[in-house]
Design an enzyme around this catalytic site. Structure first.
Site: not given
Length: 777
Positions: A457-458
């Site tokens: 998800w960064d």
């Protein structure tokens, strides 16, 4: 007017009926179907000139009121979109030139008739509910931070009270000043003392993310700062007059994802003769991957450092695509070593530079050690012919240092591509999205604390860790680290070992990754957390009930099972989103009171994986950004991502989107949380509505009990009471203030507060080139 009323009521009814049917098919609320059907019946009765149309519409409006209160309670910003247009239409139907034409029903069409009275009563009731809800804020947490302070003075690591030597003022990264001239009682008297313009303005050919994020340093009588195009500037601290300016000629490159500079690094060689050239230095990181040493007094290049004054940071990289690697944050100096990481372009390619952390001799630029999270045990200087691990997790933010423990604390990011986890090595799985403590002398890691397992998800650790000594209930003191994260968790760890001081537990996480990948079955969560509750359909928002309906439909179309729902081909709702609850602005910590002040932000994002065969040829789509297509060249999927917005371009989730908050670090309790910022600069009309807006930037606090923060998307620098979080003062800025303010004192004791106002590319605030100082009259 009756025909017009028929058309409007029928049009509203058709939209709600059609959208409502689709929403029910997706598993959503039945309200829109029922309301749409009721409006169509009312429209039919209006067409027949029947006053019973008012009765039916009164029933629809009353049902809307009951449904809205059941979903969101007395939340005005949630009630408004649900009831605004229906109430306005009800008032329209009560107007004499509409009502008096309803003459085909047995009941009298007068205002005193039962149909009209019923509709009028519901309109009045709706107005009473709306009025009451304006004085209720169900999202507000109202409390106080403890006033008690430690008996011993806080450790300032040798930094004079009136100076600000490093990005977070000291190596501890606290963003805390012991100055007390400005207090909660007099801060509203602040006036602008001076203003300087750097001359480095955003250019038409700049990349979108061209941003002013710099926090100046103050050493002696001089301020030192950098600009987005990496100019280094020295100013007189008293007057703001320019002393020198240096342009490294870093040029422009459309492949750069970011064009920014968060700060420079100051170093004083105590062994050098006083006044000798380059005895005091400023180290400037540039967007073409250099680190340049400058004489702090003159701005001249210190040619004895590295290659004629410049260290080339792409040395040792297997792949060197131009514009893909640079340092956006200032390095740290400790033990005659300068330690630096680097930013890599997110989601451009699988063949990018390494995320290696390196220590160089601060005087000569010679490599002393290198720690590569893809190959963490070999820290001796890389021999000729060898290269660092491609795409290993990097650190683009700011480090903190405890010289007494001999440790430097590194916030680490993820391996690109961020949303694809297949093929990651065991080392990458261990170190991605973590805080790592490295030995200053050897570069060996002493401990690692991961904040996200198998990050898809960064969720980089974006913020400088804050070091503070915490007093426990039994009176003992623990050297602690406070680590803010994008997902909203605040990790409070023993900085000697990485073990939690406030509990960290594992919670079940959603599954459902693509077949080639997997998701972690559990994810960590800290006892002190600002992570929001999962989104529900009732959290969807809009200016009207129609765009709110569109957001509800989109909510059900996306994959979403709460925090850490894996990326998908269908599209996934990511909440908290890519900007994070906290970002590079970190939090500010008062070491005396052992409390923190921060700016949690809540914006949902979406991501959708795109098979390689469906990605346009290069040049026909974005290479990588926080919005749009991220190409991920060399990977089987690209990804389309961006904020979760409705048809009108506003967030689909209901406000508030931004707060100020305070927490007691000893107990782990959140004391207060208040909406922060207005829509003044977000809309065509400059309305100072305190909605609680997003922002990016950081706070600083003083011993005078005042916290300062700009960051929000309206252009103001604000002062808050640290104890309660209440806003005390604000100063209008000529551009976006997405930087962290700082404070210092002049020789005569006068306290100054400085903010850089230049705007931020990602959030679209007004660009500029201002450095502004405030002081008491």
């Amino acid at each position: 007017m009756v025909i017009f009323s028929v058309l409007v009521t029928g049009f509203f009814g058709l939209i709600l009926l059609g959208g409502g049917i689709y929403l029910i098919v997706l598993g959503g609320s039945a309200y829109y179907l029922l309301a749409g059907g009721g409006m169509l019946i009312a429209a039919l009765l209006l067409y027949r000139r029947s006053a019973h149309a008012l009765t039916v519409y009164a029933a629809v409006l009353f049902g809307t009121l009951v449904w809205a209160l059941w979903e969101v309670g007395f939340d005005w910003w949630q009630l408004g979109p649900r009831g605004g247009l229906p109430v306005l239409l009800g008032l329209w139907l009560l107007l004499p030139f509409v009502r008096r034409r309803l003459d085909r029903a047995p009941a009298s069409p007068g205002l005193g008739s039962p149909p009209a009275l019923a509709l009028a009563a519901v309109c009045v009731l709706s107005a009473i509910v709306a009025g009451w809800s304006m004085f209720v804020d169900p999202h507000d947490i109202d409390g106080r931070l403890p006033d008690k302070t430690n008996q011993a003075a806080a450790d300032q690591r040798g930094v004079p009270d009136g100076d600000w030597w490093q990005y977070g003022r000291t190596p501890l990264g606290q963003r805390y000043s012991p100055l007390t001239q400005i207090t909660v009682d007099n801060v509203d008297d602040l006036k602008e003392a001076w203003r300087y313009r750097t001359g480095d303005v955003k250019r038409p050919e700049d990349v979108g993310e061209t941003t002013y994020q710099v926090t100046p340093l103050k050493v002696g009588d001089t301020l030192y700062l950098c600009t987005p195009h990496n100019w280094a500037i020295a100013l007189d601290a008293a007057t703001g007059k320019e002393k020198w300016k240096y342009d490294p000629q870093a040029g422009l490159n459309p492949n750069r994802q970011h064009q920014t500079c968060r700060g420079v690094t100051y170093y004083s060689d105590t062994a050098a003769a006083a006044g000798a050239p380059c005895a005091e230095r400023i180290y400037l990181p540039t967007s073409d991957a250099r680190l340049i040493a400058l004489d702090a007094r003159s701005g001249a290049v210190c040619t004895s450092f590295a290659d004629q004054g410049a260290l080339h940071l792409e040395t040792g990289m297997k792949y060197k695509p131009e514009g893909y690697y640079y340092s956006t944050s200032p390095p740290v100096v400790v033990g005659r070593k300068i330690i630096i990481g680097g930013a890599v372009n997110d989601n451009y390619s699988t063949e990018e530079q390494s995320g290696v952390i390196r220590a160089f001799d601060v005087d000569t630029g010679a490599l002393i050690w290198n720690w590569d999270s893809g190959n963490p045990t070999e820290t001796a200087p890389l021999p000729p012919g060898r290269t660092y691990t491609t795409n290993s997790p990097n650190s683009w933010s700011v480090f903190s240092v405890d010289e007494a423990l001999g440790l430097v604390y590194i916030p680490l990011g993820n391996q690109v591509p961020d949303q694809l986890g297949m093929g990651r090595s065991a080392n990458v799985e261990k170190y991605s999205s973590s805080i790592v403590a490295l030995d200053v002398e050897t570069g060996q890691d002493r401990w690692v604390r991961q904040t996200v397992h198998h990050d898809l998800w960064d969720m980089d650790v974006p913020a400088q860790p804050v070091l503070v000594d915490l007093t426990k209930a039994d009176g003992t003191t623990v050297p602690a680290l406070v680590g803010p994260t994008k997902q909203g968790d605040i990790y409070v760890l023993d900085r000697r070992t990485g073990e939690p001081i406030l509990p960290v537990t594992e919670e079940p996480a959603p599954g459902g990754a693509i077949p080639e990948d997997f998701s972690a079955p559990t994810q960590p969560i800290s006892a002190l957390t600002f992570t929001p509750p999962p989104l529900r359909e009732s959290d969807m928002w809009g200016v009207t009930m129609f765009d709110q309906l569109a957001c509800r439909i989109r909510f059900h179309q996306l994959n979403y099972e709460g925090r850490y729902t894996p990326p998908s081909l269908n599209g996934t709702l990511v909440y908290p989103g890519n900007f994070g609850v906290f970002n590079w602005g970190s939090v500010a910590v008062d070491p005396d009171r052992q409390v923190m002040f921060g700016m949690p932000t809540y914006l949902a994002f979406t991501s959708r994986l795109v098979p390689r065969a469906d990605i346009p040829a290069p040049g026909q789509g974005e290479k990588g950004s926080e919005q749009g297509l991220n190409r991920n060249e060399g990977a089987p999927y690209g990804v389309v991502m961006g904020p979760f917005l409705g048809p009108l371009g506003i967030p689909c989730q209901a406000p508030p989107w931004g707060y100020v908050a305070g927490a007691d670090l000893s107990s782990g309790k959140i004391a207060y949380k208040h909406r922060n910022g207005t829509v003044y600069d977000m809309t065509a009309l400059p309305l100072p509505i305190k909605l609680g807006v997003p922002g990016i930037g950081g706070p600083m606090i003083t011993r005078g009990g005042v916290a300062f923060l700009a960051a929000a998307v309206d252009n103001y620098l604000r002062a808050y009471d640290l104890t309660t979080g209440k806003e005390l003062w604000k100063g209008r800025l000529p551009a976006g203030g997405q930087a962290t303010p700082m404070t210092y004192a002049l020789a005569d004791g006068r306290q100054m507060v400085v903010i850089v106002a230049g705007g931020h590319g990602s959030i679209g605030t007004k660009a500029g080139d201002y450095v502004i100082a405030y002081a008491l009259p």
